[in-house]
Scaffold this active site. Structure first.
Site, PDB file in Angstrom:
ATOM      1  N   HIS A  51      27.413  -3.745   2.140  1.00  0.00           N
ATOM      2  CA  HIS A  51      26.556  -2.554   2.036  1.00  0.00           C
ATOM      3  C   HIS A  51      27.266  -1.279   2.498  1.00  0.00           C
ATOM      4  CE1 HIS A  51      23.396  -5.194   0.852  1.00  0.00           C
ATOM      5  NE2 HIS A  51      23.238  -5.722   2.046  1.00  0.00           N
TER       6      HIS A  51
ATOM      7  N   ASP B   8      22.899  -9.831  -4.218  1.00  0.00           N
ATOM      8  CA  ASP B   8      22.160  -9.814  -2.956  1.00  0.00           C
ATOM      9  C   ASP B   8      20.791 -10.483  -3.066  1.00  0.00           C
ATOM     10  OD1 ASP B   8      21.347  -9.332  -0.378  1.00  0.00           O
ATOM     11  OD2 ASP B   8      21.508  -7.172  -0.466  1.00  0.00           O
TER      12      ASP B   8
END
Length: 457
Positions: A272, A323
């Site tokens: 991220h 994800d």
């Protein structure tokens, strides 16, 4: 021996026309040469052949939640943190059989989207009450069993998750299935090694200290040392409250602390990193670590926008992953990554260069960076590499008549997974004419697995 004849191929030397790529039975590319005249009837004919990247960050079980968390939560300002509470309630119901069926579907959809590898950030370890199964690696075995069915390349990252926050508070009710002390984690890692060893030789086992919130500083460093030759993945600087919590308890911002206290190098994939200062971005990019980006999930959860422009200008490496698996699409992840830069900076073609179009630059970057993040010998169409290959259909309406970089631009910005013609993972030909060879079997098992979960909503 598998032989592919491509009208166009993006090899390590650049675009080449009418080439033959031979794949050894061990799954590695053995030769790349001009096709010449004549044609062997056993040769597989394709349009545009490019590297098939790794999907560098996945939580497989969350695929069964896709579309089910779009209502407002209890808070009038819904966020990642309220979404997380819904996720915890959902996972309390999951059984090992359901996890295997969901993971197989996720991996099938990755292959059909153009990915060759699943890097599974695997933290669902225990029974709903937090007690380990008789086999501590039961859930890891199920991820491996799914990979045996789907044929995808697997990098398995058992996650160490010990605390509920930087203050080392105990895990909350929704986190009980994740938690291990160091000794239990070592047992889990040993069992995961046994499980993954049953897969073909392109499999990889690494480690994943979950985040700065979930481990002590000492444990984080110890986990990274457990697999000295394998990849290490870490959630880092994803959310503003996370940055504030780390700063309050550890005396530094997450990226600042990591730069000062960890030996960040090519083994590391930092997931991220949407909350960085300009200086953190430039300094971290130069370590050789990979940014594990998940643009669709980061947009869905309101994480923020990764600074891809300055990261790549500083030589930073990138990969993409799905994800939460709310949507599994290589083209859409790349599109979201680039268009988020455009929205922030009021620009166009934000990540293109004078030499490479946007689609070309992104596809090559995530192929090379994804291979690094997966600890996998691939990333280029090159002799000796694993044959992780993606064939795009040049008869598709969005790609017809195109050549070179424009093929990739149209795939990313005008096309979608329907442009995917064939996919090989370490030479395993798992997607043919846009369809996984075991689609019906995998889809049936998934339907059966999720029906009781949805009935209970």
């Amino acid at each position: 021996m598998t032989v592919i004849r491509a009208k166009q191929a993006l090899t390590a030397r650049g675009w080449e026309n009418d080439v033959l790529i031979s794949i050894n039975p061990d799954g590695r590319i053995s030769s790349i040469k001009d096709a010449g005249t004549g044609s062997d009837p056993d040769t597989i004919q394709v349009g545009a052949l490019v590297p098939a990247p790794a999907n560098s960050h996945s939580h497989a079980f969350q695929r069964a939640m896709a579309g089910l968390t779009e209502k407002r939560g209890d808070s009038p300002t819904d966020s990642f943190w309220t979404w997380r509470q819904l996720m915890y309630r959902f996972l309390d119901a999951l059984t090992p059989d359901q996890v295997e069926a969901i993971a197989a579907l996720v991996q099938m959809e990755m292959l059909e989207a153009g990915y060759a590898t699943n890097v599974e950030f695997h933290y669902l370890h225990h029974q709903p009450d937090g007690q380990p199964y008789d086999n501590p690696a039961e859930m890891a075995e199920r991820i491996c069993a799914a990979a045996a069915t789907s044929g995808i390349g697997l990098t398995l990252l058992p996650v160490q998750y010990q605390f509920g926050g930087c203050d080392q508070r105990p895990l909350g009710p929704g986190q009980r299935r994740f938690g291990n002390d160091p000794d239990r984690y070592a047992d889990l890692l040993e069992g995961s090694q046994t499980a993954i060893s049953q897969l073909p030789p392109d499999r990889v086992l690494g480690v994943a200290p979950h985040s700065l919130r979930a481990l002590s500083q000492q444990s984080l460093k110890a986990v990274a040392a457990l697999r000295p030759d394998g990849p290490v993945h870490l959630h880092l600087a994803e959310q503003i409250p996370e940055v504030e919590e780390v700063q309050a308890h550890w005396g530094a911002r997450p990226v600042e602390w990591a730069l000062d206290n960890l030996v960040l190098d090519q083994r590391w994939c930092l997931i991220h990193i949407t909350q960085m200062t300009a200086q953190e971005t430039k300094t971290l990019a130069r370590t050789g670590s990979v940014a594990g980006l998940c643009p669709l999930t980061e947009a869905s959860l309101g994480d923020g926008i990764f600074d891809g422009v300055h990261w790549m200008q500083s030589g930073g490496r990138i990969s993409v992953g799905s994800d939460s698996n709310i949507r599994i699409s290589l083209a859409e992840e790349l599109r979201q990554l680039d268009t988020s830069q455009r929205l922030r900076d009021h620009s166009r073609a934000a990540l293109a260069t004078a030499e490479q179009s946007t689609g070309r630059r992104l596809l090559e970057a995530v192929s090379v960076g994804g291979a690094q993040a997966a600890g996998r010998g691939s990333g280029w169409i090159e002799t000796g590499q694993w044959a992780d290959l993606l064939a795009l259909d040049l008869d598709h309406l969005d790609l017809a008549g195109l050549r070179g970089d424009t093929i990739l631009d149209s795939f990313v910005f005008a096309g979608d997974s329907r442009c995917v013609q064939h996919v090989w993972s370490a030479g395993r030909h798992m997607v043919r004419n846009g369809r996984h060879i075991r689609r019906d079997q995998i889809a049936r098992a998934y339907r059966k697995a999720v029906a009781p979960l949805r009935d209970g909503l």
